[in-house]
Design a protein around this motif. Structure first.
Motif, mmCIF file in Angstrom:
data_model
loop_
_atom_site.group_PDB
_atom_site.id
_atom_site.type_symbol
_atom_site.label_atom_id
_atom_site.label_comp_id
_atom_site.label_asym_id
_atom_site.label_seq_id
_atom_site.Cartn_x
_atom_site.Cartn_y
_atom_site.Cartn_z
ATOM 1 N N GLU A 126 31.386 28.743 36.677
ATOM 2 C CA GLU A 126 31.067 29.602 36.174
ATOM 3 C C GLU A 126 32.020 29.924 35.262
ATOM 4 O O GLU A 126 32.707 31.091 35.322
ATOM 5 C CB GLU A 126 29.181 30.430 36.462
ATOM 6 N N ARG A 127 31.414 30.076 33.680
ATOM 7 C CA ARG A 127 32.708 30.948 32.405
ATOM 8 C C ARG A 127 32.026 32.180 32.699
ATOM 9 O O ARG A 127 30.915 32.696 31.978
ATOM 10 C CB ARG A 127 32.750 30.120 31.177
ATOM 11 N N ILE A 128 32.851 32.836 32.730
ATOM 12 C CA ILE A 128 32.486 34.566 32.006
ATOM 13 C C ILE A 128 32.368 34.664 30.669
ATOM 14 O O ILE A 128 33.744 34.311 30.517
ATOM 15 C CB ILE A 128 34.096 34.975 33.169
ATOM 16 N N ALA A 129 31.395 35.610 30.581
ATOM 17 C CA ALA A 129 31.030 35.393 29.387
ATOM 18 C C ALA A 129 32.216 36.393 28.486
ATOM 19 O O ALA A 129 31.831 37.637 29.116
ATOM 20 C CB ALA A 129 29.182 35.875 28.532
ATOM 21 N N MET A 174 40.341 39.183 34.029
ATOM 22 C CA MET A 174 40.173 39.174 32.598
ATOM 23 C C MET A 174 39.448 40.394 32.099
ATOM 24 O O MET A 174 38.231 40.542 32.950
ATOM 25 C CB MET A 174 38.879 37.504 32.607
ATOM 26 N N LEU A 175 39.360 40.302 31.445
ATOM 27 C CA LEU A 175 37.983 42.185 30.613
ATOM 28 C C LEU A 175 37.109 41.554 30.229
ATOM 29 O O LEU A 175 37.809 40.749 28.720
ATOM 30 C CB LEU A 175 39.258 42.704 30.148
ATOM 31 N N ASP A 176 35.880 42.022 30.090
ATOM 32 C CA ASP A 176 35.156 41.371 29.614
ATOM 33 C C ASP A 176 34.259 42.475 27.792
ATOM 34 O O ASP A 176 34.994 43.700 28.150
ATOM 35 C CB ASP A 176 33.901 40.673 30.115
ATOM 36 N N GLY A 179 33.337 45.979 29.150
ATOM 37 C CA GLY A 179 34.803 46.929 29.956
ATOM 38 C C GLY A 179 34.908 46.299 31.679
ATOM 39 O O GLY A 179 35.197 47.261 32.144
ATOM 40 N N ARG A 180 34.100 44.623 31.770
ATOM 41 C CA ARG A 180 34.395 44.939 32.984
ATOM 42 C C ARG A 180 35.703 43.897 33.406
ATOM 43 O O ARG A 180 35.901 42.454 32.851
ATOM 44 C CB ARG A 180 33.264 44.447 33.476
ATOM 45 N N PHE A 181 36.095 44.347 34.725
ATOM 46 C CA PHE A 181 37.339 43.566 34.409
ATOM 47 C C PHE A 181 37.043 42.331 35.827
ATOM 48 O O PHE A 181 36.199 42.485 36.819
ATOM 49 C CB PHE A 181 39.047 44.255 35.787
ATOM 50 N N TYR A 182 37.644 41.165 36.013
ATOM 51 C CA TYR A 182 37.244 40.288 36.664
ATOM 52 C C TYR A 182 38.781 38.654 37.580
ATOM 53 O O TYR A 182 39.700 39.203 36.830
ATOM 54 C CB TYR A 182 36.926 38.884 36.420
#
Length: 254
Positions: A126-129, A174-176, A179-182
């Protein structure tokens, strides 16, 4: 059972039944993907984005690297299905999500055995929005001090759970918008019973090298020498707060 495994047209498919059904084989068809991803080309190392059942998803085909790719670009030596790269990444992602770690949700994995000893396959997540890679983001702006510290703490959190990322670099973080990193792309990643300090340190050093490499390569890249100590200090503090032990946990079967 949430995760189901089926055989379709000679291929084995593992999928999340909460997201897709037994018709999921079509998601791996190259013509179908081209029609549902604005004609994106399937190239080595390139993810393909598409939409299915009102969800944004990412298709990744496994390719061989090095000199061997000229002989069998998409084929690997086959032993057991559970040991294939796509099966392992699917299960590693699933287990990390159960542990509460911020990684993409696995949707489906497909493996085709090519007798007598090789296989090829692909993985859908699933793509991180509303997220961008740190590499891409740094071409536009600097990360704040707090963001560097958050990232250091997050990497420590993975390591304290025994997670080893085989290719931790600025393109795999990744950063959404919230402000959350993945962390993404866990091909060859592992959840170990004991993550050695040297391997944890090598993970962190690999990230630093990737930042320096991008700074040399790109005309504009907002990474400064004073940024790294912020990440490193936050990482060390998080490890120390946990007792200074890495890998002090029960082994996970992936």
């Amino acid at each position: 059972m949430r995760y189901r495994q089926i055989k379709v047209s000679g291929a084995s498919v593992l999928f999340d039944s909460e997201l897709i059904g037994e018709d999921c084989e079509q998601l791996f068809d190259l013509d179908w993907l081209a029609a549902h991803s604005q004609g994106a080309r399937l190239e080595r190392g390139k993810a393909v984005m598409f939409r299915y059942r009102d969800r944004d998803m990412v298709f990744k085909q496994y390719h061989r690297g090095g000199l061997v790719r000229h002989v069998a670009q998409r084929a690997y030596l086959y032993s057991r299905l559970r040991n294939t790269r796509m099966w392992r990444e699917f299960r590693v992602l699933s287990r990390m999500r159960e542990m509460g770690l911020p990684v993409p949700r696995p949707v489906a994995a497909r493996c085709v055995s090519v007798p007598p000893l090789v296989y090829r396959g692909a993985l859908i997540t699933e793509r991180i929005a509303n997220a961008r890679t740190v590499a891409d983001l740094l071409t536009q702006r600097r990360l704040t001090n707090d963001e560097w510290q958050q990232l250091g703490t997050l990497i420590a959190r993975f390591h304290l759970k025994g997670v080893y990322h085989a290719d931790l670099n600025a393109n795999n973080i990744m950063l959404d918008d919230s402000g959350r990193f993945y962390l993404i792309d866990f091909d060859k990643g592992e959840i170990r019973e004991d993550l050695a300090r040297r391997d944890a340190d090598a993970n962190v050093a690999r990230l630093q090298r990737s930042l320096l490499k991008l700074r040399r390569k790109l005309p504009v890249f907002h990474y400064a020498d004073e940024d790294w100590p912020l990440l490193e200090d936050a990482y060390r503090k998080a490890v120390a707060a946990a007792g200074g032990k890495l890998g002090s946990r029960v082994a996970e079967q992936v």
